[in-house]
Enzyme design. Structure first.
Site, PDB file in Angstrom:
ATOM      1  N   GLY A   9      30.148  16.068  44.695  1.00 38.68           N
ATOM      2  CA  GLY A   9      29.629  16.973  43.674  1.00 38.68           C
ATOM      3  C   GLY A   9      30.331  18.324  43.644  1.00 38.68           C
ATOM      4  O   GLY A   9      29.691  19.369  43.509  1.00 38.68           O
ATOM      5  N   ASP A  73      31.889   8.300  40.719  1.00 37.38           N
ATOM      6  CA  ASP A  73      30.751   8.331  39.810  1.00 37.38           C
ATOM      7  C   ASP A  73      29.578   7.685  40.515  1.00 37.38           C
ATOM      8  O   ASP A  73      29.531   6.461  40.685  1.00 37.38           O
ATOM      9  CB  ASP A  73      31.026   7.646  38.471  1.00 37.38           C
ATOM     10  CG  ASP A  73      29.946   8.041  37.459  1.00 37.38           C
ATOM     11  OD1 ASP A  73      28.768   8.152  37.881  1.00 37.38           O
ATOM     12  OD2 ASP A  73      30.258   8.275  36.277  1.00 37.38           O
ATOM     13  N   ALA A  74      28.644   8.538  40.938  1.00 39.06           N
ATOM     14  CA  ALA A  74      27.566   8.111  41.824  1.00 39.06           C
ATOM     15  C   ALA A  74      26.465   7.325  41.107  1.00 39.06           C
ATOM     16  O   ALA A  74      25.474   6.961  41.729  1.00 39.06           O
ATOM     17  CB  ALA A  74      26.986   9.321  42.545  1.00 39.06           C
ATOM     18  N   SER A 120      25.694  17.000  46.526  1.00 36.14           N
ATOM     19  CA  SER A 120      25.438  18.207  45.745  1.00 36.14           C
ATOM     20  C   SER A 120      25.650  17.897  44.272  1.00 36.14           C
ATOM     21  O   SER A 120      26.458  18.519  43.597  1.00 36.14           O
ATOM     22  CB  SER A 120      26.369  19.334  46.210  1.00 36.14           C
ATOM     23  OG  SER A 120      26.076  20.525  45.497  1.00 36.14           O
ATOM     24  N   LEU A 121      24.940  16.885  43.794  1.00 36.55           N
ATOM     25  CA  LEU A 121      25.128  16.485  42.403  1.00 36.55           C
ATOM     26  C   LEU A 121      23.809  16.083  41.769  1.00 36.55           C
ATOM     27  O   LEU A 121      22.870  15.651  42.447  1.00 36.55           O
ATOM     28  CB  LEU A 121      26.135  15.337  42.315  1.00 36.55           C
ATOM     29  CG  LEU A 121      25.808  14.019  42.992  1.00 36.55           C
ATOM     30  CD1 LEU A 121      25.213  13.027  42.002  1.00 36.55           C
ATOM     31  CD2 LEU A 121      27.057  13.434  43.620  1.00 36.55           C
ATOM     32  N   TYR A 172      15.317  21.305  44.234  1.00 36.62           N
ATOM     33  CA  TYR A 172      14.818  22.480  43.509  1.00 36.62           C
ATOM     34  C   TYR A 172      13.297  22.430  43.470  1.00 36.62           C
ATOM     35  O   TYR A 172      12.705  21.353  43.359  1.00 36.62           O
ATOM     36  CB  TYR A 172      15.414  22.476  42.087  1.00 36.62           C
ATOM     37  CG  TYR A 172      15.066  23.695  41.264  1.00 36.62           C
ATOM     38  CD1 TYR A 172      15.204  24.979  41.798  1.00 36.62           C
ATOM     39  CD2 TYR A 172      14.604  23.567  39.960  1.00 36.62           C
ATOM     40  CE1 TYR A 172      14.885  26.094  41.045  1.00 36.62           C
ATOM     41  CE2 TYR A 172      14.286  24.676  39.198  1.00 36.62           C
ATOM     42  CZ  TYR A 172      14.429  25.939  39.744  1.00 36.62           C
ATOM     43  OH  TYR A 172      14.111  27.041  39.008  1.00 36.62           O
ATOM     44  N   TYR A 182      12.651  22.613  33.115  1.00 37.11           N
ATOM     45  CA  TYR A 182      13.389  21.683  33.986  1.00 37.11           C
ATOM     46  C   TYR A 182      12.865  20.286  33.686  1.00 37.11           C
ATOM     47  O   TYR A 182      12.118  19.694  34.459  1.00 37.11           O
ATOM     48  CB  TYR A 182      13.160  22.061  35.442  1.00 37.11           C
ATOM     49  CG  TYR A 182      14.187  21.508  36.420  1.00 37.11           C
ATOM     50  CD1 TYR A 182      15.481  22.012  36.464  1.00 37.11           C
ATOM     51  CD2 TYR A 182      13.844  20.496  37.316  1.00 37.11           C
ATOM     52  CE1 TYR A 182      16.411  21.528  37.373  1.00 37.11           C
ATOM     53  CE2 TYR A 182      14.768  20.004  38.229  1.00 37.11           C
ATOM     54  CZ  TYR A 182      16.043  20.526  38.254  1.00 37.11           C
ATOM     55  OH  TYR A 182      16.961  20.045  39.160  1.00 37.11           O
TER      56      TYR A 182
HETATM   57  P1  NAD Z   1      27.441  21.965  39.827  1.00 32.90           P
HETATM   58  O1  NAD Z   1      27.755  21.802  38.400  1.00 32.90           O
HETATM   59  O2  NAD Z   1      28.380  22.772  40.665  1.00 32.90           O
HETATM   60  O3  NAD Z   1      27.284  20.575  40.585  1.00 32.90           O
HETATM   61  C1  NAD Z   1      26.829  19.396  39.994  1.00 32.90           C
HETATM   62  C2  NAD Z   1      27.952  18.393  40.146  1.00 32.90           C
HETATM   63  O4  NAD Z   1      27.483  17.070  39.901  1.00 32.90           O
HETATM   64  C3  NAD Z   1      29.100  18.621  39.172  1.00 32.90           C
HETATM   65  O5  NAD Z   1      30.303  18.808  39.911  1.00 32.90           O
HETATM   66  C4  NAD Z   1      29.164  17.333  38.380  1.00 32.90           C
HETATM   67  O6  NAD Z   1      30.483  16.981  38.055  1.00 32.90           O
HETATM   68  C5  NAD Z   1      28.562  16.348  39.368  1.00 32.90           C
HETATM   69  N1  NAD Z   1      28.054  15.094  38.807  1.00 32.90           N
HETATM   70  C6  NAD Z   1      27.213  14.909  37.755  1.00 32.90           C
HETATM   71  N2  NAD Z   1      26.985  13.597  37.570  1.00 32.90           N
HETATM   72  C7  NAD Z   1      27.683  12.934  38.540  1.00 32.90           C
HETATM   73  C8  NAD Z   1      27.865  11.557  38.862  1.00 32.90           C
HETATM   74  N3  NAD Z   1      27.262  10.602  38.146  1.00 32.90           N
HETATM   75  N4  NAD Z   1      28.660  11.237  39.901  1.00 32.90           N
HETATM   76  C9  NAD Z   1      29.271  12.211  40.630  1.00 32.90           C
HETATM   77  N5  NAD Z   1      29.136  13.521  40.366  1.00 32.90           N
HETATM   78  C10 NAD Z   1      28.358  13.882  39.329  1.00 32.90           C
HETATM   79  O7  NAD Z   1      25.985  22.570  39.861  1.00 32.90           O
HETATM   80  P2  NAD Z   1      24.988  22.966  41.055  1.00 32.90           P
HETATM   81  O8  NAD Z   1      23.899  23.707  40.377  1.00 32.90           O
HETATM   82  O9  NAD Z   1      25.685  23.624  42.171  1.00 32.90           O
HETATM   83  O10 NAD Z   1      24.390  21.571  41.526  1.00 32.90           O
HETATM   84  C11 NAD Z   1      24.518  21.046  42.826  1.00 32.90           C
HETATM   85  C12 NAD Z   1      23.159  20.600  43.347  1.00 32.90           C
HETATM   86  O11 NAD Z   1      22.333  21.764  43.543  1.00 32.90           O
HETATM   87  C13 NAD Z   1      22.393  19.706  42.376  1.00 32.90           C
HETATM   88  O12 NAD Z   1      21.698  18.707  43.106  1.00 32.90           O
HETATM   89  C14 NAD Z   1      21.394  20.670  41.761  1.00 32.90           C
HETATM   90  O13 NAD Z   1      20.248  20.018  41.251  1.00 32.90           O
HETATM   91  C15 NAD Z   1      21.076  21.517  42.967  1.00 32.90           C
HETATM   92  N6  NAD Z   1      20.378  22.786  42.674  1.00 32.90           N
HETATM   93  C16 NAD Z   1      20.926  23.689  41.806  1.00 32.90           C
HETATM   94  C17 NAD Z   1      20.238  24.877  41.539  1.00 32.90           C
HETATM   95  C18 NAD Z   1      20.825  25.907  40.593  1.00 32.90           C
HETATM   96  O14 NAD Z   1      20.124  26.812  40.159  1.00 32.90           O
HETATM   97  N7  NAD Z   1      22.095  25.821  40.254  1.00 32.90           N
HETATM   98  C19 NAD Z   1      19.005  25.148  42.167  1.00 32.90           C
HETATM   99  C20 NAD Z   1      18.493  24.212  43.062  1.00 32.90           C
HETATM  100  C21 NAD Z   1      19.186  23.027  43.297  1.00 32.90           C
END
Ligand code: NAD
Length: 286
Positions: A9, A73-74, A120-121, A172, A182
């Site tokens: 991710g 692709d997960a 982290s995805l 989250y 959300y």
């Molecule tokens: P980000 O965009 O950096 O990361 C999400 C990643 O998931 C992206 O790189 C995207 O390409 C990848 N992705 C999506 N579908 C995919 C698939 N099918 N296979 C492989 N990769 C895939 O955004 P982020 O906010 O840093 O998200 C990372 C994690 O943190 C997520 O689980 C998100 O829910 C969590 N999170 C984010 C927040 C926030 O406010 N940003 C808060 C709490 C939790």
């Protein structure tokens, strides 16, 4: 000997995955990443052209090295699961071995083993719709990309993980408290992810001596979060209401990930750790 981490991710330098990679690299780990296939090209190109060089700087002044980037692709476990139209899609046909099983096999072939696995995805095609307006397909897609993807990743990478290893995902607070906006089943997906963290901690702990934890992170202006649309409101809300009135930096989540992956956390498993400036502890906005 140094540890090896696989972080699924990472596709730019704005998200939690990137910050986690940096904290692990700063602690001496070798970094492998899994990048979503449609985002792979631009990520590799930007990296090669030095677009991320400023954000690659580690505390000792050196630049984070990513030893290898794997397409991933997960939502697909194995090649047979991939529909024809995806296989022939030109964003996908340029890469190969990007299902979870094939990706784990490639990492095994290249490096033999890993010590740290990070998920982290997330993805929810209907995230901007309220749950009451979410379709069955949208809901199931959110669960597939954001929750089962972790079960699948751990299942396929566990055979490569050295005993004593550590696995981590990002969640989250919308899983347990009402966060309007959300939607699309994303709150449900995070609830599943947190419940699975406990069950997987038991199974992976007993069978493989692997620890499984989740970080419940506060709001960050990542690419994914910007797509949801309400991220600025959430950051402002946190600034106004959290015990610590400062903007959360991705590094603070990265550092917690490095701690959880290290022997300092050797008795912590099945836990959901808040890294949110304390916002989760508030009962009312003030
Ligand atoms: P980000 O965009 O950096 O990361 C999400 C990643 O998931 C992206 O790189 C995207 O390409 C990848 N992705 C999506 N579908 C995919 C698939 N099918 N296979 C492989 N990769 C895939 O955004 P982020 O906010 O840093 O998200 C990372 C994690 O943190 C997520 O689980 C998100 O829910 C969590 N999170 C984010 C927040 C926030 O406010 N940003 C808060 C709490 C939790």
């Amino acid at each position: 000997k140094g540890k090896r981490a696989f972080i699924a991710g990472v596709a730019d330098d704005n998200g939690y995955g990137w910050a986690i990679a940096k904290s692990l690299a700063a602690a001496g780990a070798e970094i492998l990443v899994g990048t979503w296939v449609p985002a792979l090209n631009i990520f590799e190109t930007s990296l090669r052209r030095g677009k991320f060089d400023e954000s690659r700087v580690l505390p000792d002044g050196s630049l984070m090295e990513i030893t290898k980037i794997y397409p991933l692709d997960a939502i697909y476990d194995k090649l047979e699961d991939v529909p024809e139209d995806v296989k022939s899609n030109k964003r996908y046909s340029g890469s190969s071995k990007w299902t979870v099983q094939e990706c784990a096999e490639s990492v095994k072939q290249d490096f033999g083993s890993i010590d740290i696995l990070v998920h982290s995805l997330a993805n929810g095609p209907e995230v901007s719709k309220p749950l009451l307006e979410t379709s069955r397909n949208g809901y199931l897609a959110a669960l597939s990309a954001s929750s089962y993807s972790y079960v699948s990743l751990l299942k396929h990478f566990i055979p490569l993980m050295n005993p004593g290893g550590s696995s981590l995902s990002l969640t989250y607070i919308a899983s347990e408290r009402i966060i309007p906006g959300y939607g699309g089943g994303m709150s449900s997906a995070k609830a599943a992810l947190e419940s699975d963290t406990r069950v997987l901690a038991f199974e992976a702990g007993r069978k493989h001596r692997i620890r499984v934890n989740a970080i419940s992170a506060g709001p960050l202006r990542s690419r994914a979060a910007k797509a949801i649309g309400f991220i600025d409101t959430m950051i402002e809300y946190s600034l106004a209401n959290a015990p610590l009135q400062k903007e959360l930096s991705a590094d603070e989540v990265g550092n917690t990930a490095a701690f959880l992956a290290s022997p300092l956390a050797s008795a912590i498993t099945g836990a959901v750790i808040y890294v949110d400036n304390g916002l989760n502890a508030m009962g009312v906005g003030v």
